[in-house]
Design a protein around this motif. Structure first.
Motif, mmCIF file in Angstrom:
data_model
loop_
_atom_site.group_PDB
_atom_site.id
_atom_site.type_symbol
_atom_site.label_atom_id
_atom_site.label_comp_id
_atom_site.label_asym_id
_atom_site.label_seq_id
_atom_site.Cartn_x
_atom_site.Cartn_y
_atom_site.Cartn_z
ATOM 1 N N VAL A 214 2.915 1.921 -20.160
ATOM 2 C CA VAL A 214 3.122 0.575 -19.613
ATOM 3 C C VAL A 214 2.760 0.609 -18.138
ATOM 4 O O VAL A 214 3.310 1.411 -17.372
ATOM 5 N N TYR A 215 1.826 -0.262 -17.744
ATOM 6 C CA TYR A 215 1.469 -0.414 -16.329
ATOM 7 C C TYR A 215 1.199 -1.899 -16.095
ATOM 8 O O TYR A 215 0.073 -2.362 -16.169
ATOM 9 N N ASP A 216 2.264 -2.624 -15.841
ATOM 10 C CA ASP A 216 2.218 -4.080 -15.681
ATOM 11 C C ASP A 216 2.654 -4.388 -14.250
ATOM 12 O O ASP A 216 3.853 -4.493 -13.964
ATOM 13 N N THR A 217 1.700 -4.509 -13.324
ATOM 14 C CA THR A 217 2.037 -4.592 -11.905
ATOM 15 C C THR A 217 1.229 -5.676 -11.194
ATOM 16 O O THR A 217 0.172 -6.092 -11.663
ATOM 17 N N ARG A 218 1.762 -6.083 -10.049
ATOM 18 C CA ARG A 218 1.036 -6.984 -9.150
ATOM 19 C C ARG A 218 1.199 -6.474 -7.716
ATOM 20 O O ARG A 218 2.320 -6.315 -7.228
ATOM 21 N N LEU A 219 0.076 -6.245 -7.055
ATOM 22 C CA LEU A 219 0.039 -5.927 -5.638
ATOM 23 C C LEU A 219 -0.435 -7.168 -4.894
ATOM 24 O O LEU A 219 -1.445 -7.776 -5.276
ATOM 25 N N SER A 220 0.264 -7.542 -3.827
ATOM 26 C CA SER A 220 -0.129 -8.728 -3.082
ATOM 27 C C SER A 220 0.306 -8.598 -1.636
ATOM 28 O O SER A 220 1.382 -8.057 -1.342
ATOM 29 N N GLY A 221 -0.541 -9.101 -0.726
ATOM 30 C CA GLY A 221 -0.183 -9.060 0.675
ATOM 31 C C GLY A 221 -1.371 -9.301 1.582
ATOM 32 O O GLY A 221 -2.514 -9.422 1.129
ATOM 33 N N PRO A 222 -1.128 -9.337 2.904
ATOM 34 C CA PRO A 222 -2.195 -9.577 3.880
ATOM 35 C C PRO A 222 -3.172 -8.403 3.956
ATOM 36 O O PRO A 222 -2.806 -7.250 3.722
ATOM 37 N N VAL A 223 -4.423 -8.713 4.295
ATOM 38 C CA VAL A 223 -5.446 -7.697 4.525
ATOM 39 C C VAL A 223 -6.035 -7.870 5.919
ATOM 40 O O VAL A 223 -6.122 -8.984 6.447
ATOM 41 N N LEU A 224 -6.462 -6.748 6.511
ATOM 42 C CA LEU A 224 -7.117 -6.742 7.810
ATOM 43 C C LEU A 224 -8.233 -5.712 7.745
ATOM 44 O O LEU A 224 -7.990 -4.547 7.450
ATOM 45 N N GLY A 225 -9.480 -6.155 7.992
ATOM 46 C CA GLY A 225 -10.610 -5.248 7.862
ATOM 47 C C GLY A 225 -11.583 -5.375 9.016
ATOM 48 O O GLY A 225 -11.645 -6.391 9.702
ATOM 49 N N VAL A 226 -12.376 -4.313 9.199
ATOM 50 C CA VAL A 226 -13.463 -4.284 10.186
ATOM 51 C C VAL A 226 -14.746 -3.952 9.452
ATOM 52 O O VAL A 226 -14.804 -2.959 8.706
ATOM 53 N N THR A 227 -15.779 -4.783 9.624
ATOM 54 C CA THR A 227 -17.041 -4.652 8.884
ATOM 55 C C THR A 227 -18.154 -4.148 9.793
ATOM 56 O O THR A 227 -18.320 -4.662 10.916
ATOM 57 N N TYR A 228 -18.900 -3.163 9.269
ATOM 58 C CA TYR A 228 -20.096 -2.683 9.965
ATOM 59 C C TYR A 228 -21.304 -2.984 9.088
ATOM 60 O O TYR A 228 -21.335 -2.643 7.913
ATOM 61 N N ARG A 229 -22.314 -3.642 9.650
ATOM 62 C CA ARG A 229 -23.534 -4.002 8.930
ATOM 63 C C ARG A 229 -24.663 -3.046 9.311
ATOM 64 O O ARG A 229 -24.863 -2.733 10.492
ATOM 65 N N PHE A 230 -25.423 -2.648 8.298
ATOM 66 C CA PHE A 230 -26.564 -1.758 8.526
ATOM 67 C C PHE A 230 -27.856 -2.568 8.659
ATOM 68 O O PHE A 230 -27.946 -3.684 8.184
#
Length: 252
Positions: free
Chosen positions: A236-252
């Protein structure tokens, strides 16, 4: 995570990498081993962080002309303790049957790897809006090291057990991008899948506000949800992950 601003100004190809932090809370039901008792889990982000040994999140996105690729990889290692009882009879693999009425203290070291890989086609490509249709799969692998200390009447004992399981969910999804100014934009991506092929159902959604600092560098802040309902072969693996995200993007 954010893509290049303004499709009309974009080259025929683009590639970007976004490491990010996810302040996720956890809610759901998990069995620490096959055919074991199901444990209810409800943890805020500070609780999750307290049990975290190591974790990492990265998003990769690419485009060639109107063909697009999206990859999101997550690895989390946590250690947690649970107490449950009074329990019905159940079997610990390799250790025999635990009679009914016992109480169990469980220490569970869980390593979870999830990779969402999708490809697709840009169905709308305008300077003021883009929309990508996506299809692919989400790969799950969960590894548990369980130490159980049980008591029944005046007797007690402990046992350790290692177990791993995994599955693959087919997915369909959409990804939309809306420039607001030269520097500011909105983006949303959602998918749904499983359909009984792996899990009964899985879905995810993420929305971000993005700010461009330069041709190469931008930052994003938003909210992400990842939900799965997997019940198969005693797991049994019945889960929910939820929350704010913060990211930094690098473009090539």
């Amino acid at each position: 995570m954010p893509e290049e601003h303004g499709p009309a100004k974009s080259p025929n190809w683009a590639l970007q990498v976004t490491p990010y932090m996810w302040a996720a809370s956890l809610d759901g039901y998990i069995s620490p081993f096959r055919r074991g008792p199901t444990i209810g889990v409800e943890k805020s982000f500070p609780d999750v962080l307290e049990n975290l040994n190591i974790g990492g999140f990265i998003n990769i996105w690419g485009r060639y002309d109107r063909f697009v690729f999206s990859g999101d990889i997550m690895y989390v290692d946590t250690t947690d303790s649970h107490s449950t009882g009074s329990l019905p009879a159940f079997t610990i693999p390799g250790s025999g049957v635990i009679p009914p009425g016992g109480n169990i203290d469980a220490k569970v070291d869980t390593k979870q790897f999830t990779a969402t890989l999708m490809g697709g086609y840009r169905v709308i490509d305008r300077p003021q809006f883009t929309l990508d249709a996506l299809g692919g799969a989400r790969v799950w692998h969960v590894s548990n090291n369980v130490k159980l200390t049980g008591s029944l009447g005046g007797m007690s004992g402990s046992v350790s057990y290692d177990e791993s399981f995994g599955w693959v969910d087919p997915l369909v999804g959409l990804r939309a991008f809306l420039p607001l100014t030269e520097q500011l934009s909105l983006q949303g991506q959602a998918d749904i899948g499983g359909f009984g092929a792996g899990s009964d159902l899985t879905w995810s959604a993420m929305a971000t506000v993005n700010y461009v600092f330069s041709d190469r560098l931008s930052a994003s802040v938003g909210y992400k949800v990842l939900d799965v309902d997997y019940k198969h072969n005693g797991h049994v693996y019945d889960t929910r992950l939820s929350g704010p995200v913060l990211g930094v993007t690098y473009r090539f």
